[in-house]
Design a protein around this motif. Structure first.
Motif, PDB file in Angstrom:
ATOM      1  N   VAL A  68       0.956  -1.238  -0.033  1.00 60.93           N
ATOM      2  CA  VAL A  68       0.193   0.081  -0.007  1.00 60.93           C
ATOM      3  C   VAL A  68       1.076   1.258  -0.053  1.00 60.93           C
ATOM      4  N   ARG A  69       0.934   2.070  -1.115  1.00 57.27           N
ATOM      5  CA  ARG A  69       1.775   3.113  -1.246  1.00 57.27           C
ATOM      6  C   ARG A  69       0.980   4.260  -1.452  1.00 57.27           C
ATOM      7  N   GLY A 126       4.148  11.613   4.706  1.00 59.83           N
ATOM      8  CA  GLY A 126       5.357  10.649   5.258  1.00 59.83           C
ATOM      9  C   GLY A 126       5.282  10.703   6.785  1.00 59.83           C
ATOM     10  N   ILE A 127       6.220   9.756   7.298  1.00 57.09           N
ATOM     11  CA  ILE A 127       6.438   9.476   8.525  1.00 57.09           C
ATOM     12  C   ILE A 127       7.776  10.265   8.730  1.00 57.09           C
ATOM     13  N   SER A 185       6.650  -4.566   7.086  1.00 59.52           N
ATOM     14  CA  SER A 185       7.675  -3.470   6.850  1.00 59.52           C
ATOM     15  C   SER A 185       6.889  -2.294   6.487  1.00 59.52           C
ATOM     16  N   VAL A 186       7.451  -1.207   6.850  1.00 54.28           N
ATOM     17  CA  VAL A 186       7.291   0.479   6.556  1.00 54.28           C
ATOM     18  C   VAL A 186       8.366   1.102   5.728  1.00 54.28           C
ATOM     19  N   ALA A 219       7.349  12.883   0.985  1.00 48.18           N
ATOM     20  CA  ALA A 219       7.276  12.051  -0.393  1.00 48.18           C
ATOM     21  C   ALA A 219       6.382  10.872  -0.075  1.00 48.18           C
ATOM     22  N   GLY A 220       5.910  10.329   0.828  1.00 54.84           N
ATOM     23  CA  GLY A 220       4.844   9.323   1.053  1.00 54.84           C
ATOM     24  C   GLY A 220       5.381   8.151   1.865  1.00 54.84           C
ATOM     25  N   THR A 221       4.506   7.142   1.966  1.00 51.45           N
ATOM     26  CA  THR A 221       4.910   5.794   2.818  1.00 51.45           C
ATOM     27  C   THR A 221       4.526   4.676   2.017  1.00 51.45           C
ATOM     28  N   THR A 222       5.272   3.553   2.140  1.00 46.95           N
ATOM     29  CA  THR A 222       4.939   2.431   1.408  1.00 46.95           C
ATOM     30  C   THR A 222       4.823   1.230   2.644  1.00 46.95           C
ATOM     31  N   VAL A 223       3.829   0.615   2.810  1.00 49.15           N
ATOM     32  CA  VAL A 223       3.765  -0.204   3.679  1.00 49.15           C
ATOM     33  C   VAL A 223       3.659  -1.963   3.146  1.00 49.15           C
ATOM     34  N   GLU A 224       4.333  -2.827   3.291  1.00 47.20           N
ATOM     35  CA  GLU A 224       4.448  -4.117   2.601  1.00 47.20           C
ATOM     36  C   GLU A 224       3.972  -5.217   3.531  1.00 47.20           C
TER      37      GLU A 224
END
Length: 632
Positions: free
Chosen positions: A557-558, A563-564, A603-604, A610-615
């Motif tokens: 999920v991107r 961002g964090i 994982s994060v 710039a944004g976040t990607t959670v896998e």
């Protein structure tokens, strides 16, 4: 670490090469060396002897031919102008055949006798074509009776006179079996007869036999000399080889023994063997020292399951001594079999057993042991046994229990603080409203502030509900799930909650996975909602579903939101941690628990602005908990 000397088994050690059938009766190295050397010497000597005999026969015949033709040329030259000169004054001349034969015999016999006497064994004579008769044959004492005889029609001499060409033949003639050289007598362009010189084949054969005997004696002498040299050399070599063999036999039980120094190439071999023995002794000592100092227990067995090595840590773990177990079957010593033993299972199947955690009882005490076994192989890669490494993890487990208890207490403290913080705000508001309304008599004020109190109470109820869901998760309902359909359904639900663009990309051909449909749906929905909430001004959320490896799928999920912050990345899965003013901080904690329950990982990755990607990575098939095994 102690180990007995390896015992040769039916399939151990290099196979001895079979000797040729000719050498099989020869048991010792010296016998084989002598036989081989003599065979090597005998072959060239015999070949040379055969060649010499063959060439000698050719040379003898050639020499005889040259000698006999030389004699015929002498006879031809001694004749002078011809037979006519010897018949001067003979009544009747050539017409008087008998008188002519007698006159020519009287004149020429002394010549042929003299020439024959100069080379005993040689017969010489003249044949007159006009008289068709032998006029002399020397030595006359033996062959005078042939004077006056004609030669047969098929006699080679007639061919010599007809063709005017010298010829040598071998066959049975007047003297018997002879080698006969015939030379035509030509005067004034006419062949008036021929002269011959011959020698019996018996004499030639005798000469050849004498030469053969000389060759044989010489060959036998050479063979005898070679035999003596081989005998002496082999005796010295075999004695030196015996020194090496006995030295190697002594090294089998004591690597400190050294082979005495020798000369030449064997000396270099002995030096190399002594050097390898010292290196092996040093390596063995180093290995024994290392294994003796290793805290983990190590036990090795051969292909028959007999204990070949055990280190002190394993002796203490099993409460045995090396003397009690070395050379004895492993299964009988520890009352186990291949079904309950990592070591014997590896020995039987050839597959390593890694990290098997079991309990080992020793008297009244129970130890927690991690057992790992693998196959032992020789330098050629062939299996020669197996080894097991036993790690006593009882103390580690005890410390881990203490650490986990401390972690739980710390987590409980954080949870309590979080609950207190989340509940205190609504309670403070409710208390303030009630204090205000306590002094207020206006019904309108009650109507105005009553809904606010109810909303704060609902907030409290929502917090308590999430706490109950987090603290008492329902049992998972595992079934085969089409994760692609689940992702599409979740994206559809999320689109109705925001103006953000939600896109879905699913890799084709993905298998169905084992999982709890509702729990996974809740986890994915929480991730998508968090991504939407990170887009205050609108933006884009991408949901990707793809294969991670052979037995896992990944859900990513991107978003391109705020961002964090780096200092908050390690806290995002902690309960009650949230950067949103209205968040409870239980959403991602619940997602983490759901992923853990499915045997997956989460994982994060994020960059501020710039944004976040959670896998999430989920296994295709859930693996049952492995049963415990006896490490032995």
């Amino acid at each position: 670490m102690t180990s007995p000397d390896p015992q040769p088994g039916p399939d151990r050690g290099p196979k001895r090469r079979r000797l040729p059938a000719l050498l099989r009766p020869l048991r010792t190295l010296r016998q084989r060396l002598i036989a081989t050397s003599l065979l090597i010497v005998a072959l060239p000597i015999s070949a040379v002897a055969v060649v010499l005999v063959y060439q000698e026969r050719e040379v003898v015949l050639l020499e005889k031919e040259k000698k006999l033709f030389a004699i015929t040329r002498i006879l031809d030259s001694e004749l002078g102008p011809g037979f006519d000169a010897y018949l001067d004054g003979l009544n009747g001349g050539w017409d008087n055949r008998d008188g002519a034969i007698e006159r020519l015999a009287q004149r020429l016999t002394p010549l042929t006798d003299r020439i024959a006497a100069s080379d005993p064994g040689v017969g010489v004579g003249y044949y007159v074509r006009r008289l068709d008769a032998i006029v002399t044959y020397g030595p006359s004492r033996d062959y005078a009776y042939t004077v006056g005889r004609s030669i047969p029609a098929d006699h080679p001499g007639r061919q010599v006179m007809a063709e005017n060409r010298p010829q040598i033949t071998q066959g049975s003639l007047v003297r018997g079996s002879i080698l006969n050289a015939m030379y035509p007598i030509e005067r004034r362009g006419q062949v008036i007869g021929y002269v011959w010189a011959n020698e019996t084949t018996e004499a030639i054969g005798l000469q050849q036999r004498l030469i053969d005997l000389a060759v044989f004696v010489t060959s036998l002498f050479g063979f005898g000399v070679a035999f003596v040299l081989v005998w002496v050399t082999s005796k010295r070599l075999s004695s030196e080889v015996d020194v090496v063999v006995h030295g190697l036999a002594a090294m089998k039980t004591d690597l400190r023994r050294r082979i005495p120094p020798l000369r030449d190439e064997l000396g270099e071999v002995v030096d190399a063997i002594n050097g390898m023995a010292k290196a092996l002794l040093d390596a063995r000592s180093l290995t024994e020292n290392i294994l003796s100092s290793v805290a983990d227990g190590i036990v090795a067995v051969d292909r028959r399951g007999v204990v070949t090595a055990i280190n002190p840590a394993a002796e203490r773990l099993y409460s045995v001594s090396a003397r009690q177990v070395l050379g004895r079957p492993y299964s009988k010593l520890f009352n186990t079999d291949a079904r309950h033993s990592a070591l014997l299972e590896t020995l039987d199947s050839g597959r390593p057993q890694l990290g098997i955690s079991v309990e080992l009882r020793r008297g009244e005490h129970t130890f927690r042991v991690d057992a790992s076994s693998t196959v032992l192989r020789d330098g050629d890669g062939r299996p020669i046994g197996a080894v097991v490494v036993l790690k006593d993890v009882s103390e580690r487990d005890r410390l881990m229990v203490q650490v986990m208890r401390a972690d739980r207490l710390a987590a409980l403290g954080e949870l309590t603080a979080g609950i207190a913080h989340e509940i205190r705000n609504p309670l403070t508001s409710i208390r303030g409203f009630l204090q205000y309304l306590q002094e207020c008599e206006s019904v309108e004020e009650w109507r105005h502030y009553g809904p606010l109190i109810i909303r704060e109470v609902d907030s409290l109820n929502h917090i308590v509900g999430e706490l109950l869901a987090f603290g008492r998760p329902r049992p998972p309902q595992i079934d085969a799930i089409d994760l692609g359909e689940l992702v599409k359904e979740t994206a559809f639900l999320a689109r109705g909650r925001s103006d953000a663009q939600v896109s879905v990309e699913i890799e084709p051909g993905l298998p169905a996975i084992d999982g709890d449909r509702e729990a996974l749906k809740q986890a994915i929905l929480n991730l998508v909602i968090n991504a939407i909430q990170a887009l205050p001004g609108g933006g884009r959320v991408d949901i990707e579903l793809a294969a991670a490896d052979a037995d896992q799928v990944a859900v990513r999920v991107r978003d391109n939101g705020v961002g964090i912050a780096p200092e908050n990345l390690s806290k995002v899965f902690d309960p009650f941690f949230s950067t949103k003013a209205s968040g409870t901080g239980l959403g991602l904690a619940m997602v983490h628990r759901i992923v853990d329950a499915h045997g997956g990982t989460i994982s994060v990755q994020s960059r501020t602005g710039a944004g976040t990607t959670v896998e999430m990575r989920l296994p295709v098939r859930l693996q049952p908990e492995p049963p415990s095994e006896d490490p032995r």
